[in-house]
Design a protein around this motif. Structure first.
Motif, PDB file in Angstrom:
ATOM      1  N   SER A 159      44.621  46.102  47.536  1.00 14.95           N
ATOM      2  CA  SER A 159      45.400  45.072  46.594  1.00 14.95           C
ATOM      3  C   SER A 159      45.867  43.820  47.387  1.00 14.95           C
ATOM      4  O   SER A 159      46.101  43.959  48.381  1.00 14.95           O
ATOM      5  N   THR A 160      45.843  42.857  46.711  1.00 18.42           N
ATOM      6  CA  THR A 160      46.484  41.442  47.187  1.00 18.42           C
ATOM      7  C   THR A 160      48.037  41.341  46.618  1.00 18.42           C
ATOM      8  O   THR A 160      48.582  40.814  47.332  1.00 18.42           O
ATOM      9  N   GLY A 161      48.409  42.256  45.926  1.00 11.62           N
ATOM     10  CA  GLY A 161      49.741  42.208  45.267  1.00 11.62           C
ATOM     11  C   GLY A 161      50.050  41.326  44.621  1.00 11.62           C
ATOM     12  O   GLY A 161      51.165  40.969  44.168  1.00 11.62           O
ATOM     13  N   ALA A 162      49.016  40.161  44.156  1.00 12.34           N
ATOM     14  CA  ALA A 162      49.069  39.045  43.524  1.00 12.34           C
ATOM     15  C   ALA A 162      49.203  39.346  42.089  1.00 12.34           C
ATOM     16  O   ALA A 162      48.121  40.242  41.681  1.00 12.34           O
ATOM     17  N   ARG A 163      49.749  38.528  41.033  1.00  8.90           N
ATOM     18  CA  ARG A 163      49.548  38.718  39.638  1.00  8.90           C
ATOM     19  C   ARG A 163      48.786  37.303  39.261  1.00  8.90           C
ATOM     20  O   ARG A 163      48.672  37.324  37.951  1.00  8.90           O
ATOM     21  N   THR A 164      48.455  36.487  39.667  1.00 12.27           N
ATOM     22  CA  THR A 164      47.715  35.345  39.479  1.00 12.27           C
ATOM     23  C   THR A 164      46.453  35.275  40.074  1.00 12.27           C
ATOM     24  O   THR A 164      46.277  35.644  41.582  1.00 12.27           O
ATOM     25  N   LYS A 165      45.403  35.072  39.540  1.00 14.72           N
ATOM     26  CA  LYS A 165      43.677  34.957  40.126  1.00 14.72           C
ATOM     27  C   LYS A 165      43.782  33.974  41.207  1.00 14.72           C
ATOM     28  O   LYS A 165      43.280  34.188  42.287  1.00 14.72           O
TER      29      LYS A 165
END
Length: 379
Positions: free
Chosen positions: A24-30
């Motif tokens: 997981s990157t933990g990010a919510r935007t691409k």
């Protein structure tokens, strides 16, 4: 595809030299996810992906994924710098335990607070609350939690509640009429309308200096001011009729002054100072803050001008509305009622009034309790 979405979170999946790496990157935007994936990919090429994650690396990844672009990004970045002054950035995250954090907090206790562009030494030491935010609440704890959940890092089980320094019990923050009068008396008269506006509507300091051409929506129904966007949309300040009339007059004068002037000389907020020659000079938020600090000091009132004015507005509306917490939430522009409850305080006088109402007992003419916590103390 190097990144893909699972729920609200973007994940990475790639292969380097026959070995598959995914997580997981933990990010919510691409956009942020791709940036984090490239970093992981480069680390894998160099054979560094499985090396121990350092505090600085974890802080950078957490900040990029969770804080970059948010309204508290600047404050968080400053606190990360403070944290890295007391815990070396090259420290493996897995090595950070209760002792490391305790030593860092002890060192922070004797580091003078510095402010301004030149980091001027104020001669004051940080409070326990500040130390807790700098080294636990706003930095280490969320960074380590993020690393454990999203970066597959090994971290120690840390007794955070035991490490936090004791904080004083919060007092009810609202100013008496005499305190407000003393505060205003020690301020230049051109700053006083801003003070009244903030004490009534509870806006943050920079929100008080809104662009009237962009933020003001005037109609027969009333005047609304749209401050910057929050998580749940723009925060709307609904002005009372008397304040709307004053605001219309201010904006009218500012627009008349702007006619024929180049953009860099135009007024953008309704707050200005009239000079002897009749010209108008804009008031900057930093100037108002400095004037407020000086006025409070001269009036011998221990308070933070912008922060405590926001508490005052919330507390007064709660009292005058007989406990309408929903209206206070709307006034402050909060998304969650839990946030509002930290601002809207109930004094012991309010509690007594509620008890008298509940049990239908008469009001007694007793003298005011000198130990009550209704107001901030005047030195």
């Amino acid at each position: 595809m190097p990144v893909y979405k699972r729920g609200d979170i973007w994940w990475y999946d790639f292969t380097v030299k026959g070995e598959r790496f995914r997580g997981s990157t933990g990010a919510r935007t691409k956009e942020v996810a791709i940036k984090l994936e490239r970093r992981e990919y480069d680390a894998a090429l160099l054979g560094n992906l499985h090396k121990p994650l350092t505090l600085e690396e974890a802080a950078d990844l957490w900040f990029t994924a969770r804080k970059a672009g948010r309204k508290d990004a600047v404050t968080t970045a400053r606190r990360i710098k403070i944290m890295l002054r007391h815990i070396p950035g090259a420290t493996p995250l897995a090595d950070i335990g209760a002792r490391t954090i305790t030593e860092a907090m002890n060192a922070r206790r004797f580091e003078p607070i510095r402010r301004g562009k030149n980091a001027k030494d104020t001669g004051k030491l940080p409070t326990n609350s500040t130390i807790n935010r700098d080294l636990i609440d706003s930095t280490l704890r969320p960074i380590m939690r993020y690393a454990a959940r999203n970066l597959e890092a090994k971290v120690k089980d840390i007794p955070w509640s035991d490490l936090r320094l004791a904080e004083p019990r919060p007092v009810v923050i609202w100013f008496t009429d005499d305190q407000i009068a003393a505060w205003a008396e020690h301020m230049p008269h051109w700053h006083r309308p801003i003070l009244r506006f903030m004490l009534r509507y509870g806006v943050r300091l920079k929100e008080a200096f809104f662009d009237f051409d962009e933020a003001v929506h005037d109609s027969p129904a009333g005047m609304d001011i749209y401050t910057r966007d929050r998580k749940n949309g723009p925060h709307v300040v609904a002005l009372l009729d008397e304040d709307a009339r004053e605001m219309r007059a201010r904006i009218g004068r500012a627009r008349a002054f702007n006619v024929g002037r180049p953009p860099e000389q135009r007024l953008t907020t309704p707050w200005f100072r009239e000079m002897k020659d009749g010209s108008l000079r804009p008031i900057q938020w930093r100037g108002f803050q400095s004037a407020s600090d000086l006025a409070l000091d001269r009036a011998k009132i221990d308070a933070r001008p912008a922060h405590d004015a926001r508490h005052h507005a919330a507390t007064m509306l709660l009292r005058l509305s007989k406990g309408d917490l929903a209206s206070v939430k709307e006034l402050l522009g909060h998304e969650a009622i839990q946030s509002t409850m930290r601002y809207a305080h109930t004094s012991r006088d309010d509690l007594r009034a509620a008890l008298r109402h509940a049990y239908a007992t008469p009001t007694t003419p007793d003298a005011e309790n000198p130990n009550d916590n209704n107001t901030k103390k005047t030195a």
